[in-house]
Scaffold this motif. Structure first.
Motif, PDB file in Angstrom:
ATOM      1  N   GLY A   8     -20.795  31.307  44.366  1.00 32.13           N
ATOM      2  CA  GLY A   8     -21.193  30.421  43.279  1.00 32.13           C
ATOM      3  C   GLY A   8     -20.042  29.570  42.776  1.00 32.13           C
ATOM      4  O   GLY A   8     -20.245  28.444  42.309  1.00 32.13           O
ATOM      5  N   ILE A   9     -18.832  30.093  42.902  1.00 27.76           N
ATOM      6  CA  ILE A   9     -17.670  29.357  42.402  1.00 27.76           C
ATOM      7  C   ILE A   9     -17.219  28.287  43.391  1.00 27.76           C
ATOM      8  O   ILE A   9     -17.076  27.123  43.027  1.00 27.76           O
ATOM      9  N   VAL A  10     -16.968  28.660  44.637  1.00 27.82           N
ATOM     10  CA  VAL A  10     -16.348  27.722  45.583  1.00 27.82           C
ATOM     11  C   VAL A  10     -17.351  26.718  46.154  1.00 27.82           C
ATOM     12  O   VAL A  10     -17.265  25.527  45.845  1.00 27.82           O
ATOM     13  N   PRO A  11     -18.325  27.134  46.987  1.00 27.98           N
ATOM     14  CA  PRO A  11     -19.257  26.109  47.466  1.00 27.98           C
ATOM     15  C   PRO A  11     -20.197  25.631  46.350  1.00 27.98           C
ATOM     16  O   PRO A  11     -20.709  24.516  46.412  1.00 27.98           O
ATOM     17  N   GLY A  12     -20.372  26.452  45.318  1.00 28.11           N
ATOM     18  CA  GLY A  12     -21.170  26.017  44.179  1.00 28.11           C
ATOM     19  C   GLY A  12     -20.540  24.842  43.459  1.00 28.11           C
ATOM     20  O   GLY A  12     -21.222  23.947  42.975  1.00 28.11           O
ATOM     21  N   PHE A  13     -19.214  24.843  43.391  1.00 29.31           N
ATOM     22  CA  PHE A  13     -18.486  23.719  42.795  1.00 29.31           C
ATOM     23  C   PHE A  13     -18.746  22.450  43.586  1.00 29.31           C
ATOM     24  O   PHE A  13     -19.046  21.392  43.019  1.00 29.31           O
ATOM     25  N   ALA A  17     -20.799  19.122  42.442  1.00 28.94           N
ATOM     26  CA  ALA A  17     -20.174  17.796  42.492  1.00 28.94           C
ATOM     27  C   ALA A  17     -21.025  16.826  43.298  1.00 28.94           C
ATOM     28  O   ALA A  17     -21.203  15.670  42.900  1.00 28.94           O
ATOM     29  N   GLY A  18     -21.563  17.283  44.419  1.00 30.43           N
ATOM     30  CA  GLY A  18     -22.407  16.418  45.234  1.00 30.43           C
ATOM     31  C   GLY A  18     -23.696  16.029  44.534  1.00 30.43           C
ATOM     32  O   GLY A  18     -24.107  14.871  44.561  1.00 30.43           O
ATOM     33  N   LEU A  19     -24.341  16.994  43.896  1.00 27.16           N
ATOM     34  CA  LEU A  19     -25.602  16.712  43.198  1.00 27.16           C
ATOM     35  C   LEU A  19     -25.397  15.764  42.029  1.00 27.16           C
ATOM     36  O   LEU A  19     -26.163  14.811  41.840  1.00 27.16           O
ATOM     37  N   VAL A  20     -24.357  16.017  41.241  1.00 25.77           N
ATOM     38  CA  VAL A  20     -24.093  15.144  40.092  1.00 25.77           C
ATOM     39  C   VAL A  20     -23.641  13.770  40.569  1.00 25.77           C
ATOM     40  O   VAL A  20     -23.995  12.751  39.967  1.00 25.77           O
ATOM     41  N   GLY A  21     -22.896  13.728  41.674  1.00 25.59           N
ATOM     42  CA  GLY A  21     -22.509  12.434  42.236  1.00 25.59           C
ATOM     43  C   GLY A  21     -23.711  11.620  42.678  1.00 25.59           C
ATOM     44  O   GLY A  21     -23.789  10.416  42.409  1.00 25.59           O
ATOM     45  N   SER A  67     -23.003  26.698  51.028  1.00 22.18           N
ATOM     46  CA  SER A  67     -22.116  25.847  51.827  1.00 22.18           C
ATOM     47  C   SER A  67     -22.903  24.761  52.552  1.00 22.18           C
ATOM     48  O   SER A  67     -22.468  23.597  52.610  1.00 22.18           O
ATOM     49  N   ALA A  68     -24.041  25.119  53.108  1.00 22.81           N
ATOM     50  CA  ALA A  68     -24.870  24.133  53.804  1.00 22.81           C
ATOM     51  C   ALA A  68     -25.389  23.073  52.841  1.00 22.81           C
ATOM     52  O   ALA A  68     -25.376  21.869  53.158  1.00 22.81           O
ATOM     53  N   LEU A  69     -25.830  23.490  51.669  1.00 21.26           N
ATOM     54  CA  LEU A  69     -26.317  22.524  50.682  1.00 21.26           C
ATOM     55  C   LEU A  69     -25.192  21.640  50.161  1.00 21.26           C
ATOM     56  O   LEU A  69     -25.390  20.438  49.928  1.00 21.26           O
ATOM     57  N   ALA A  70     -24.007  22.207  49.986  1.00 21.43           N
ATOM     58  CA  ALA A  70     -22.857  21.413  49.545  1.00 21.43           C
ATOM     59  C   ALA A  70     -22.487  20.385  50.599  1.00 21.43           C
ATOM     60  O   ALA A  70     -22.227  19.215  50.284  1.00 21.43           O
ATOM     61  N   ALA A  71     -22.478  20.809  51.862  1.00 28.22           N
ATOM     62  CA  ALA A  71     -22.162  19.872  52.944  1.00 28.22           C
ATOM     63  C   ALA A  71     -23.208  18.764  53.018  1.00 28.22           C
ATOM     64  O   ALA A  71     -22.874  17.594  53.250  1.00 28.22           O
ATOM     65  N   ALA A  72     -24.469  19.111  52.803  1.00 27.68           N
ATOM     66  CA  ALA A  72     -25.536  18.103  52.845  1.00 27.68           C
ATOM     67  C   ALA A  72     -25.402  17.106  51.698  1.00 27.68           C
ATOM     68  O   ALA A  72     -25.556  15.887  51.903  1.00 27.68           O
ATOM     69  N   SER A  73     -25.129  17.587  50.494  1.00 21.79           N
ATOM     70  CA  SER A  73     -25.027  16.679  49.351  1.00 21.79           C
ATOM     71  C   SER A  73     -23.798  15.782  49.462  1.00 21.79           C
ATOM     72  O   SER A  73     -23.877  14.584  49.195  1.00 21.79           O
ATOM     73  N   LEU A  74     -22.669  16.345  49.874  1.00 22.42           N
ATOM     74  CA  LEU A  74     -21.471  15.525  50.039  1.00 22.42           C
ATOM     75  C   LEU A  74     -21.606  14.601  51.244  1.00 22.42           C
ATOM     76  O   LEU A  74     -21.109  13.468  51.225  1.00 22.42           O
ATOM     77  N   GLY A  75     -22.301  15.059  52.279  1.00 23.85           N
ATOM     78  CA  GLY A  75     -22.572  14.194  53.425  1.00 23.85           C
ATOM     79  C   GLY A  75     -23.473  13.029  53.056  1.00 23.85           C
ATOM     80  O   GLY A  75     -23.293  11.910  53.548  1.00 23.85           O
ATOM     81  N   ALA A  76     -24.442  13.275  52.179  1.00 21.72           N
ATOM     82  CA  ALA A  76     -25.311  12.195  51.715  1.00 21.72           C
ATOM     83  C   ALA A  76     -24.512  11.167  50.917  1.00 21.72           C
ATOM     84  O   ALA A  76     -24.714   9.954  51.073  1.00 21.72           O
ATOM     85  N   LEU A  77     -23.592  11.630  50.086  1.00 16.87           N
ATOM     86  CA  LEU A  77     -22.733  10.702  49.357  1.00 16.87           C
ATOM     87  C   LEU A  77     -21.872   9.880  50.308  1.00 16.87           C
ATOM     88  O   LEU A  77     -21.717   8.671  50.136  1.00 16.87           O
TER      89      LEU A  77
END
Length: 87
Positions: A8-13, A17-21, A67-77
């Motif tokens: 929750g801390i590391v990939p959650g961060f 960030a990706g979702l809010v971005g 981690s997968a969701l974080a990569a997807a959101s940052l990849g979308a950005l």
């Protein structure tokens, strides 16, 4: 329990960030006008993601999904920036 907490801390961060971005860039007007609201929203989303990380059956699953969701959101950005839809 600790592995889910760190998930929750590391990939959650990064996920937060990706979702809010994505949300910040989706709003009309210049992004500079959404900085304060985005920072406040980021912490709320991050706390929610950290809480949701404890709903996973195992720490490995939490790390994989977040981690997968974080990569997807940052990849979308990144993709939106590469397409020059956002600057």
């Amino acid at each position: 329990m600790w592995t889910r907490a760190f998930a929750g801390i590391v990939p959650g961060f990064l996920l937060s960030a990706g979702l809010v971005g994505l949300l910040t860039w989706a709003l009309p007007g210049p992004w500079q006008g959404t900085i304060v609201a985005g920072i406040i929203t980021f912490f709320i989303v991050w706390i929610a993601v950290m809480g949701a990380s404890f709903q996973f059956a195992s720490g490995r699953r939490a790390w994989a999904w977040l981690s997968a969701l974080a990569a997807a959101s940052l990849g979308a950005l990144w993709l939106l920036q590469w397409l020059r839809w956002i600057q």
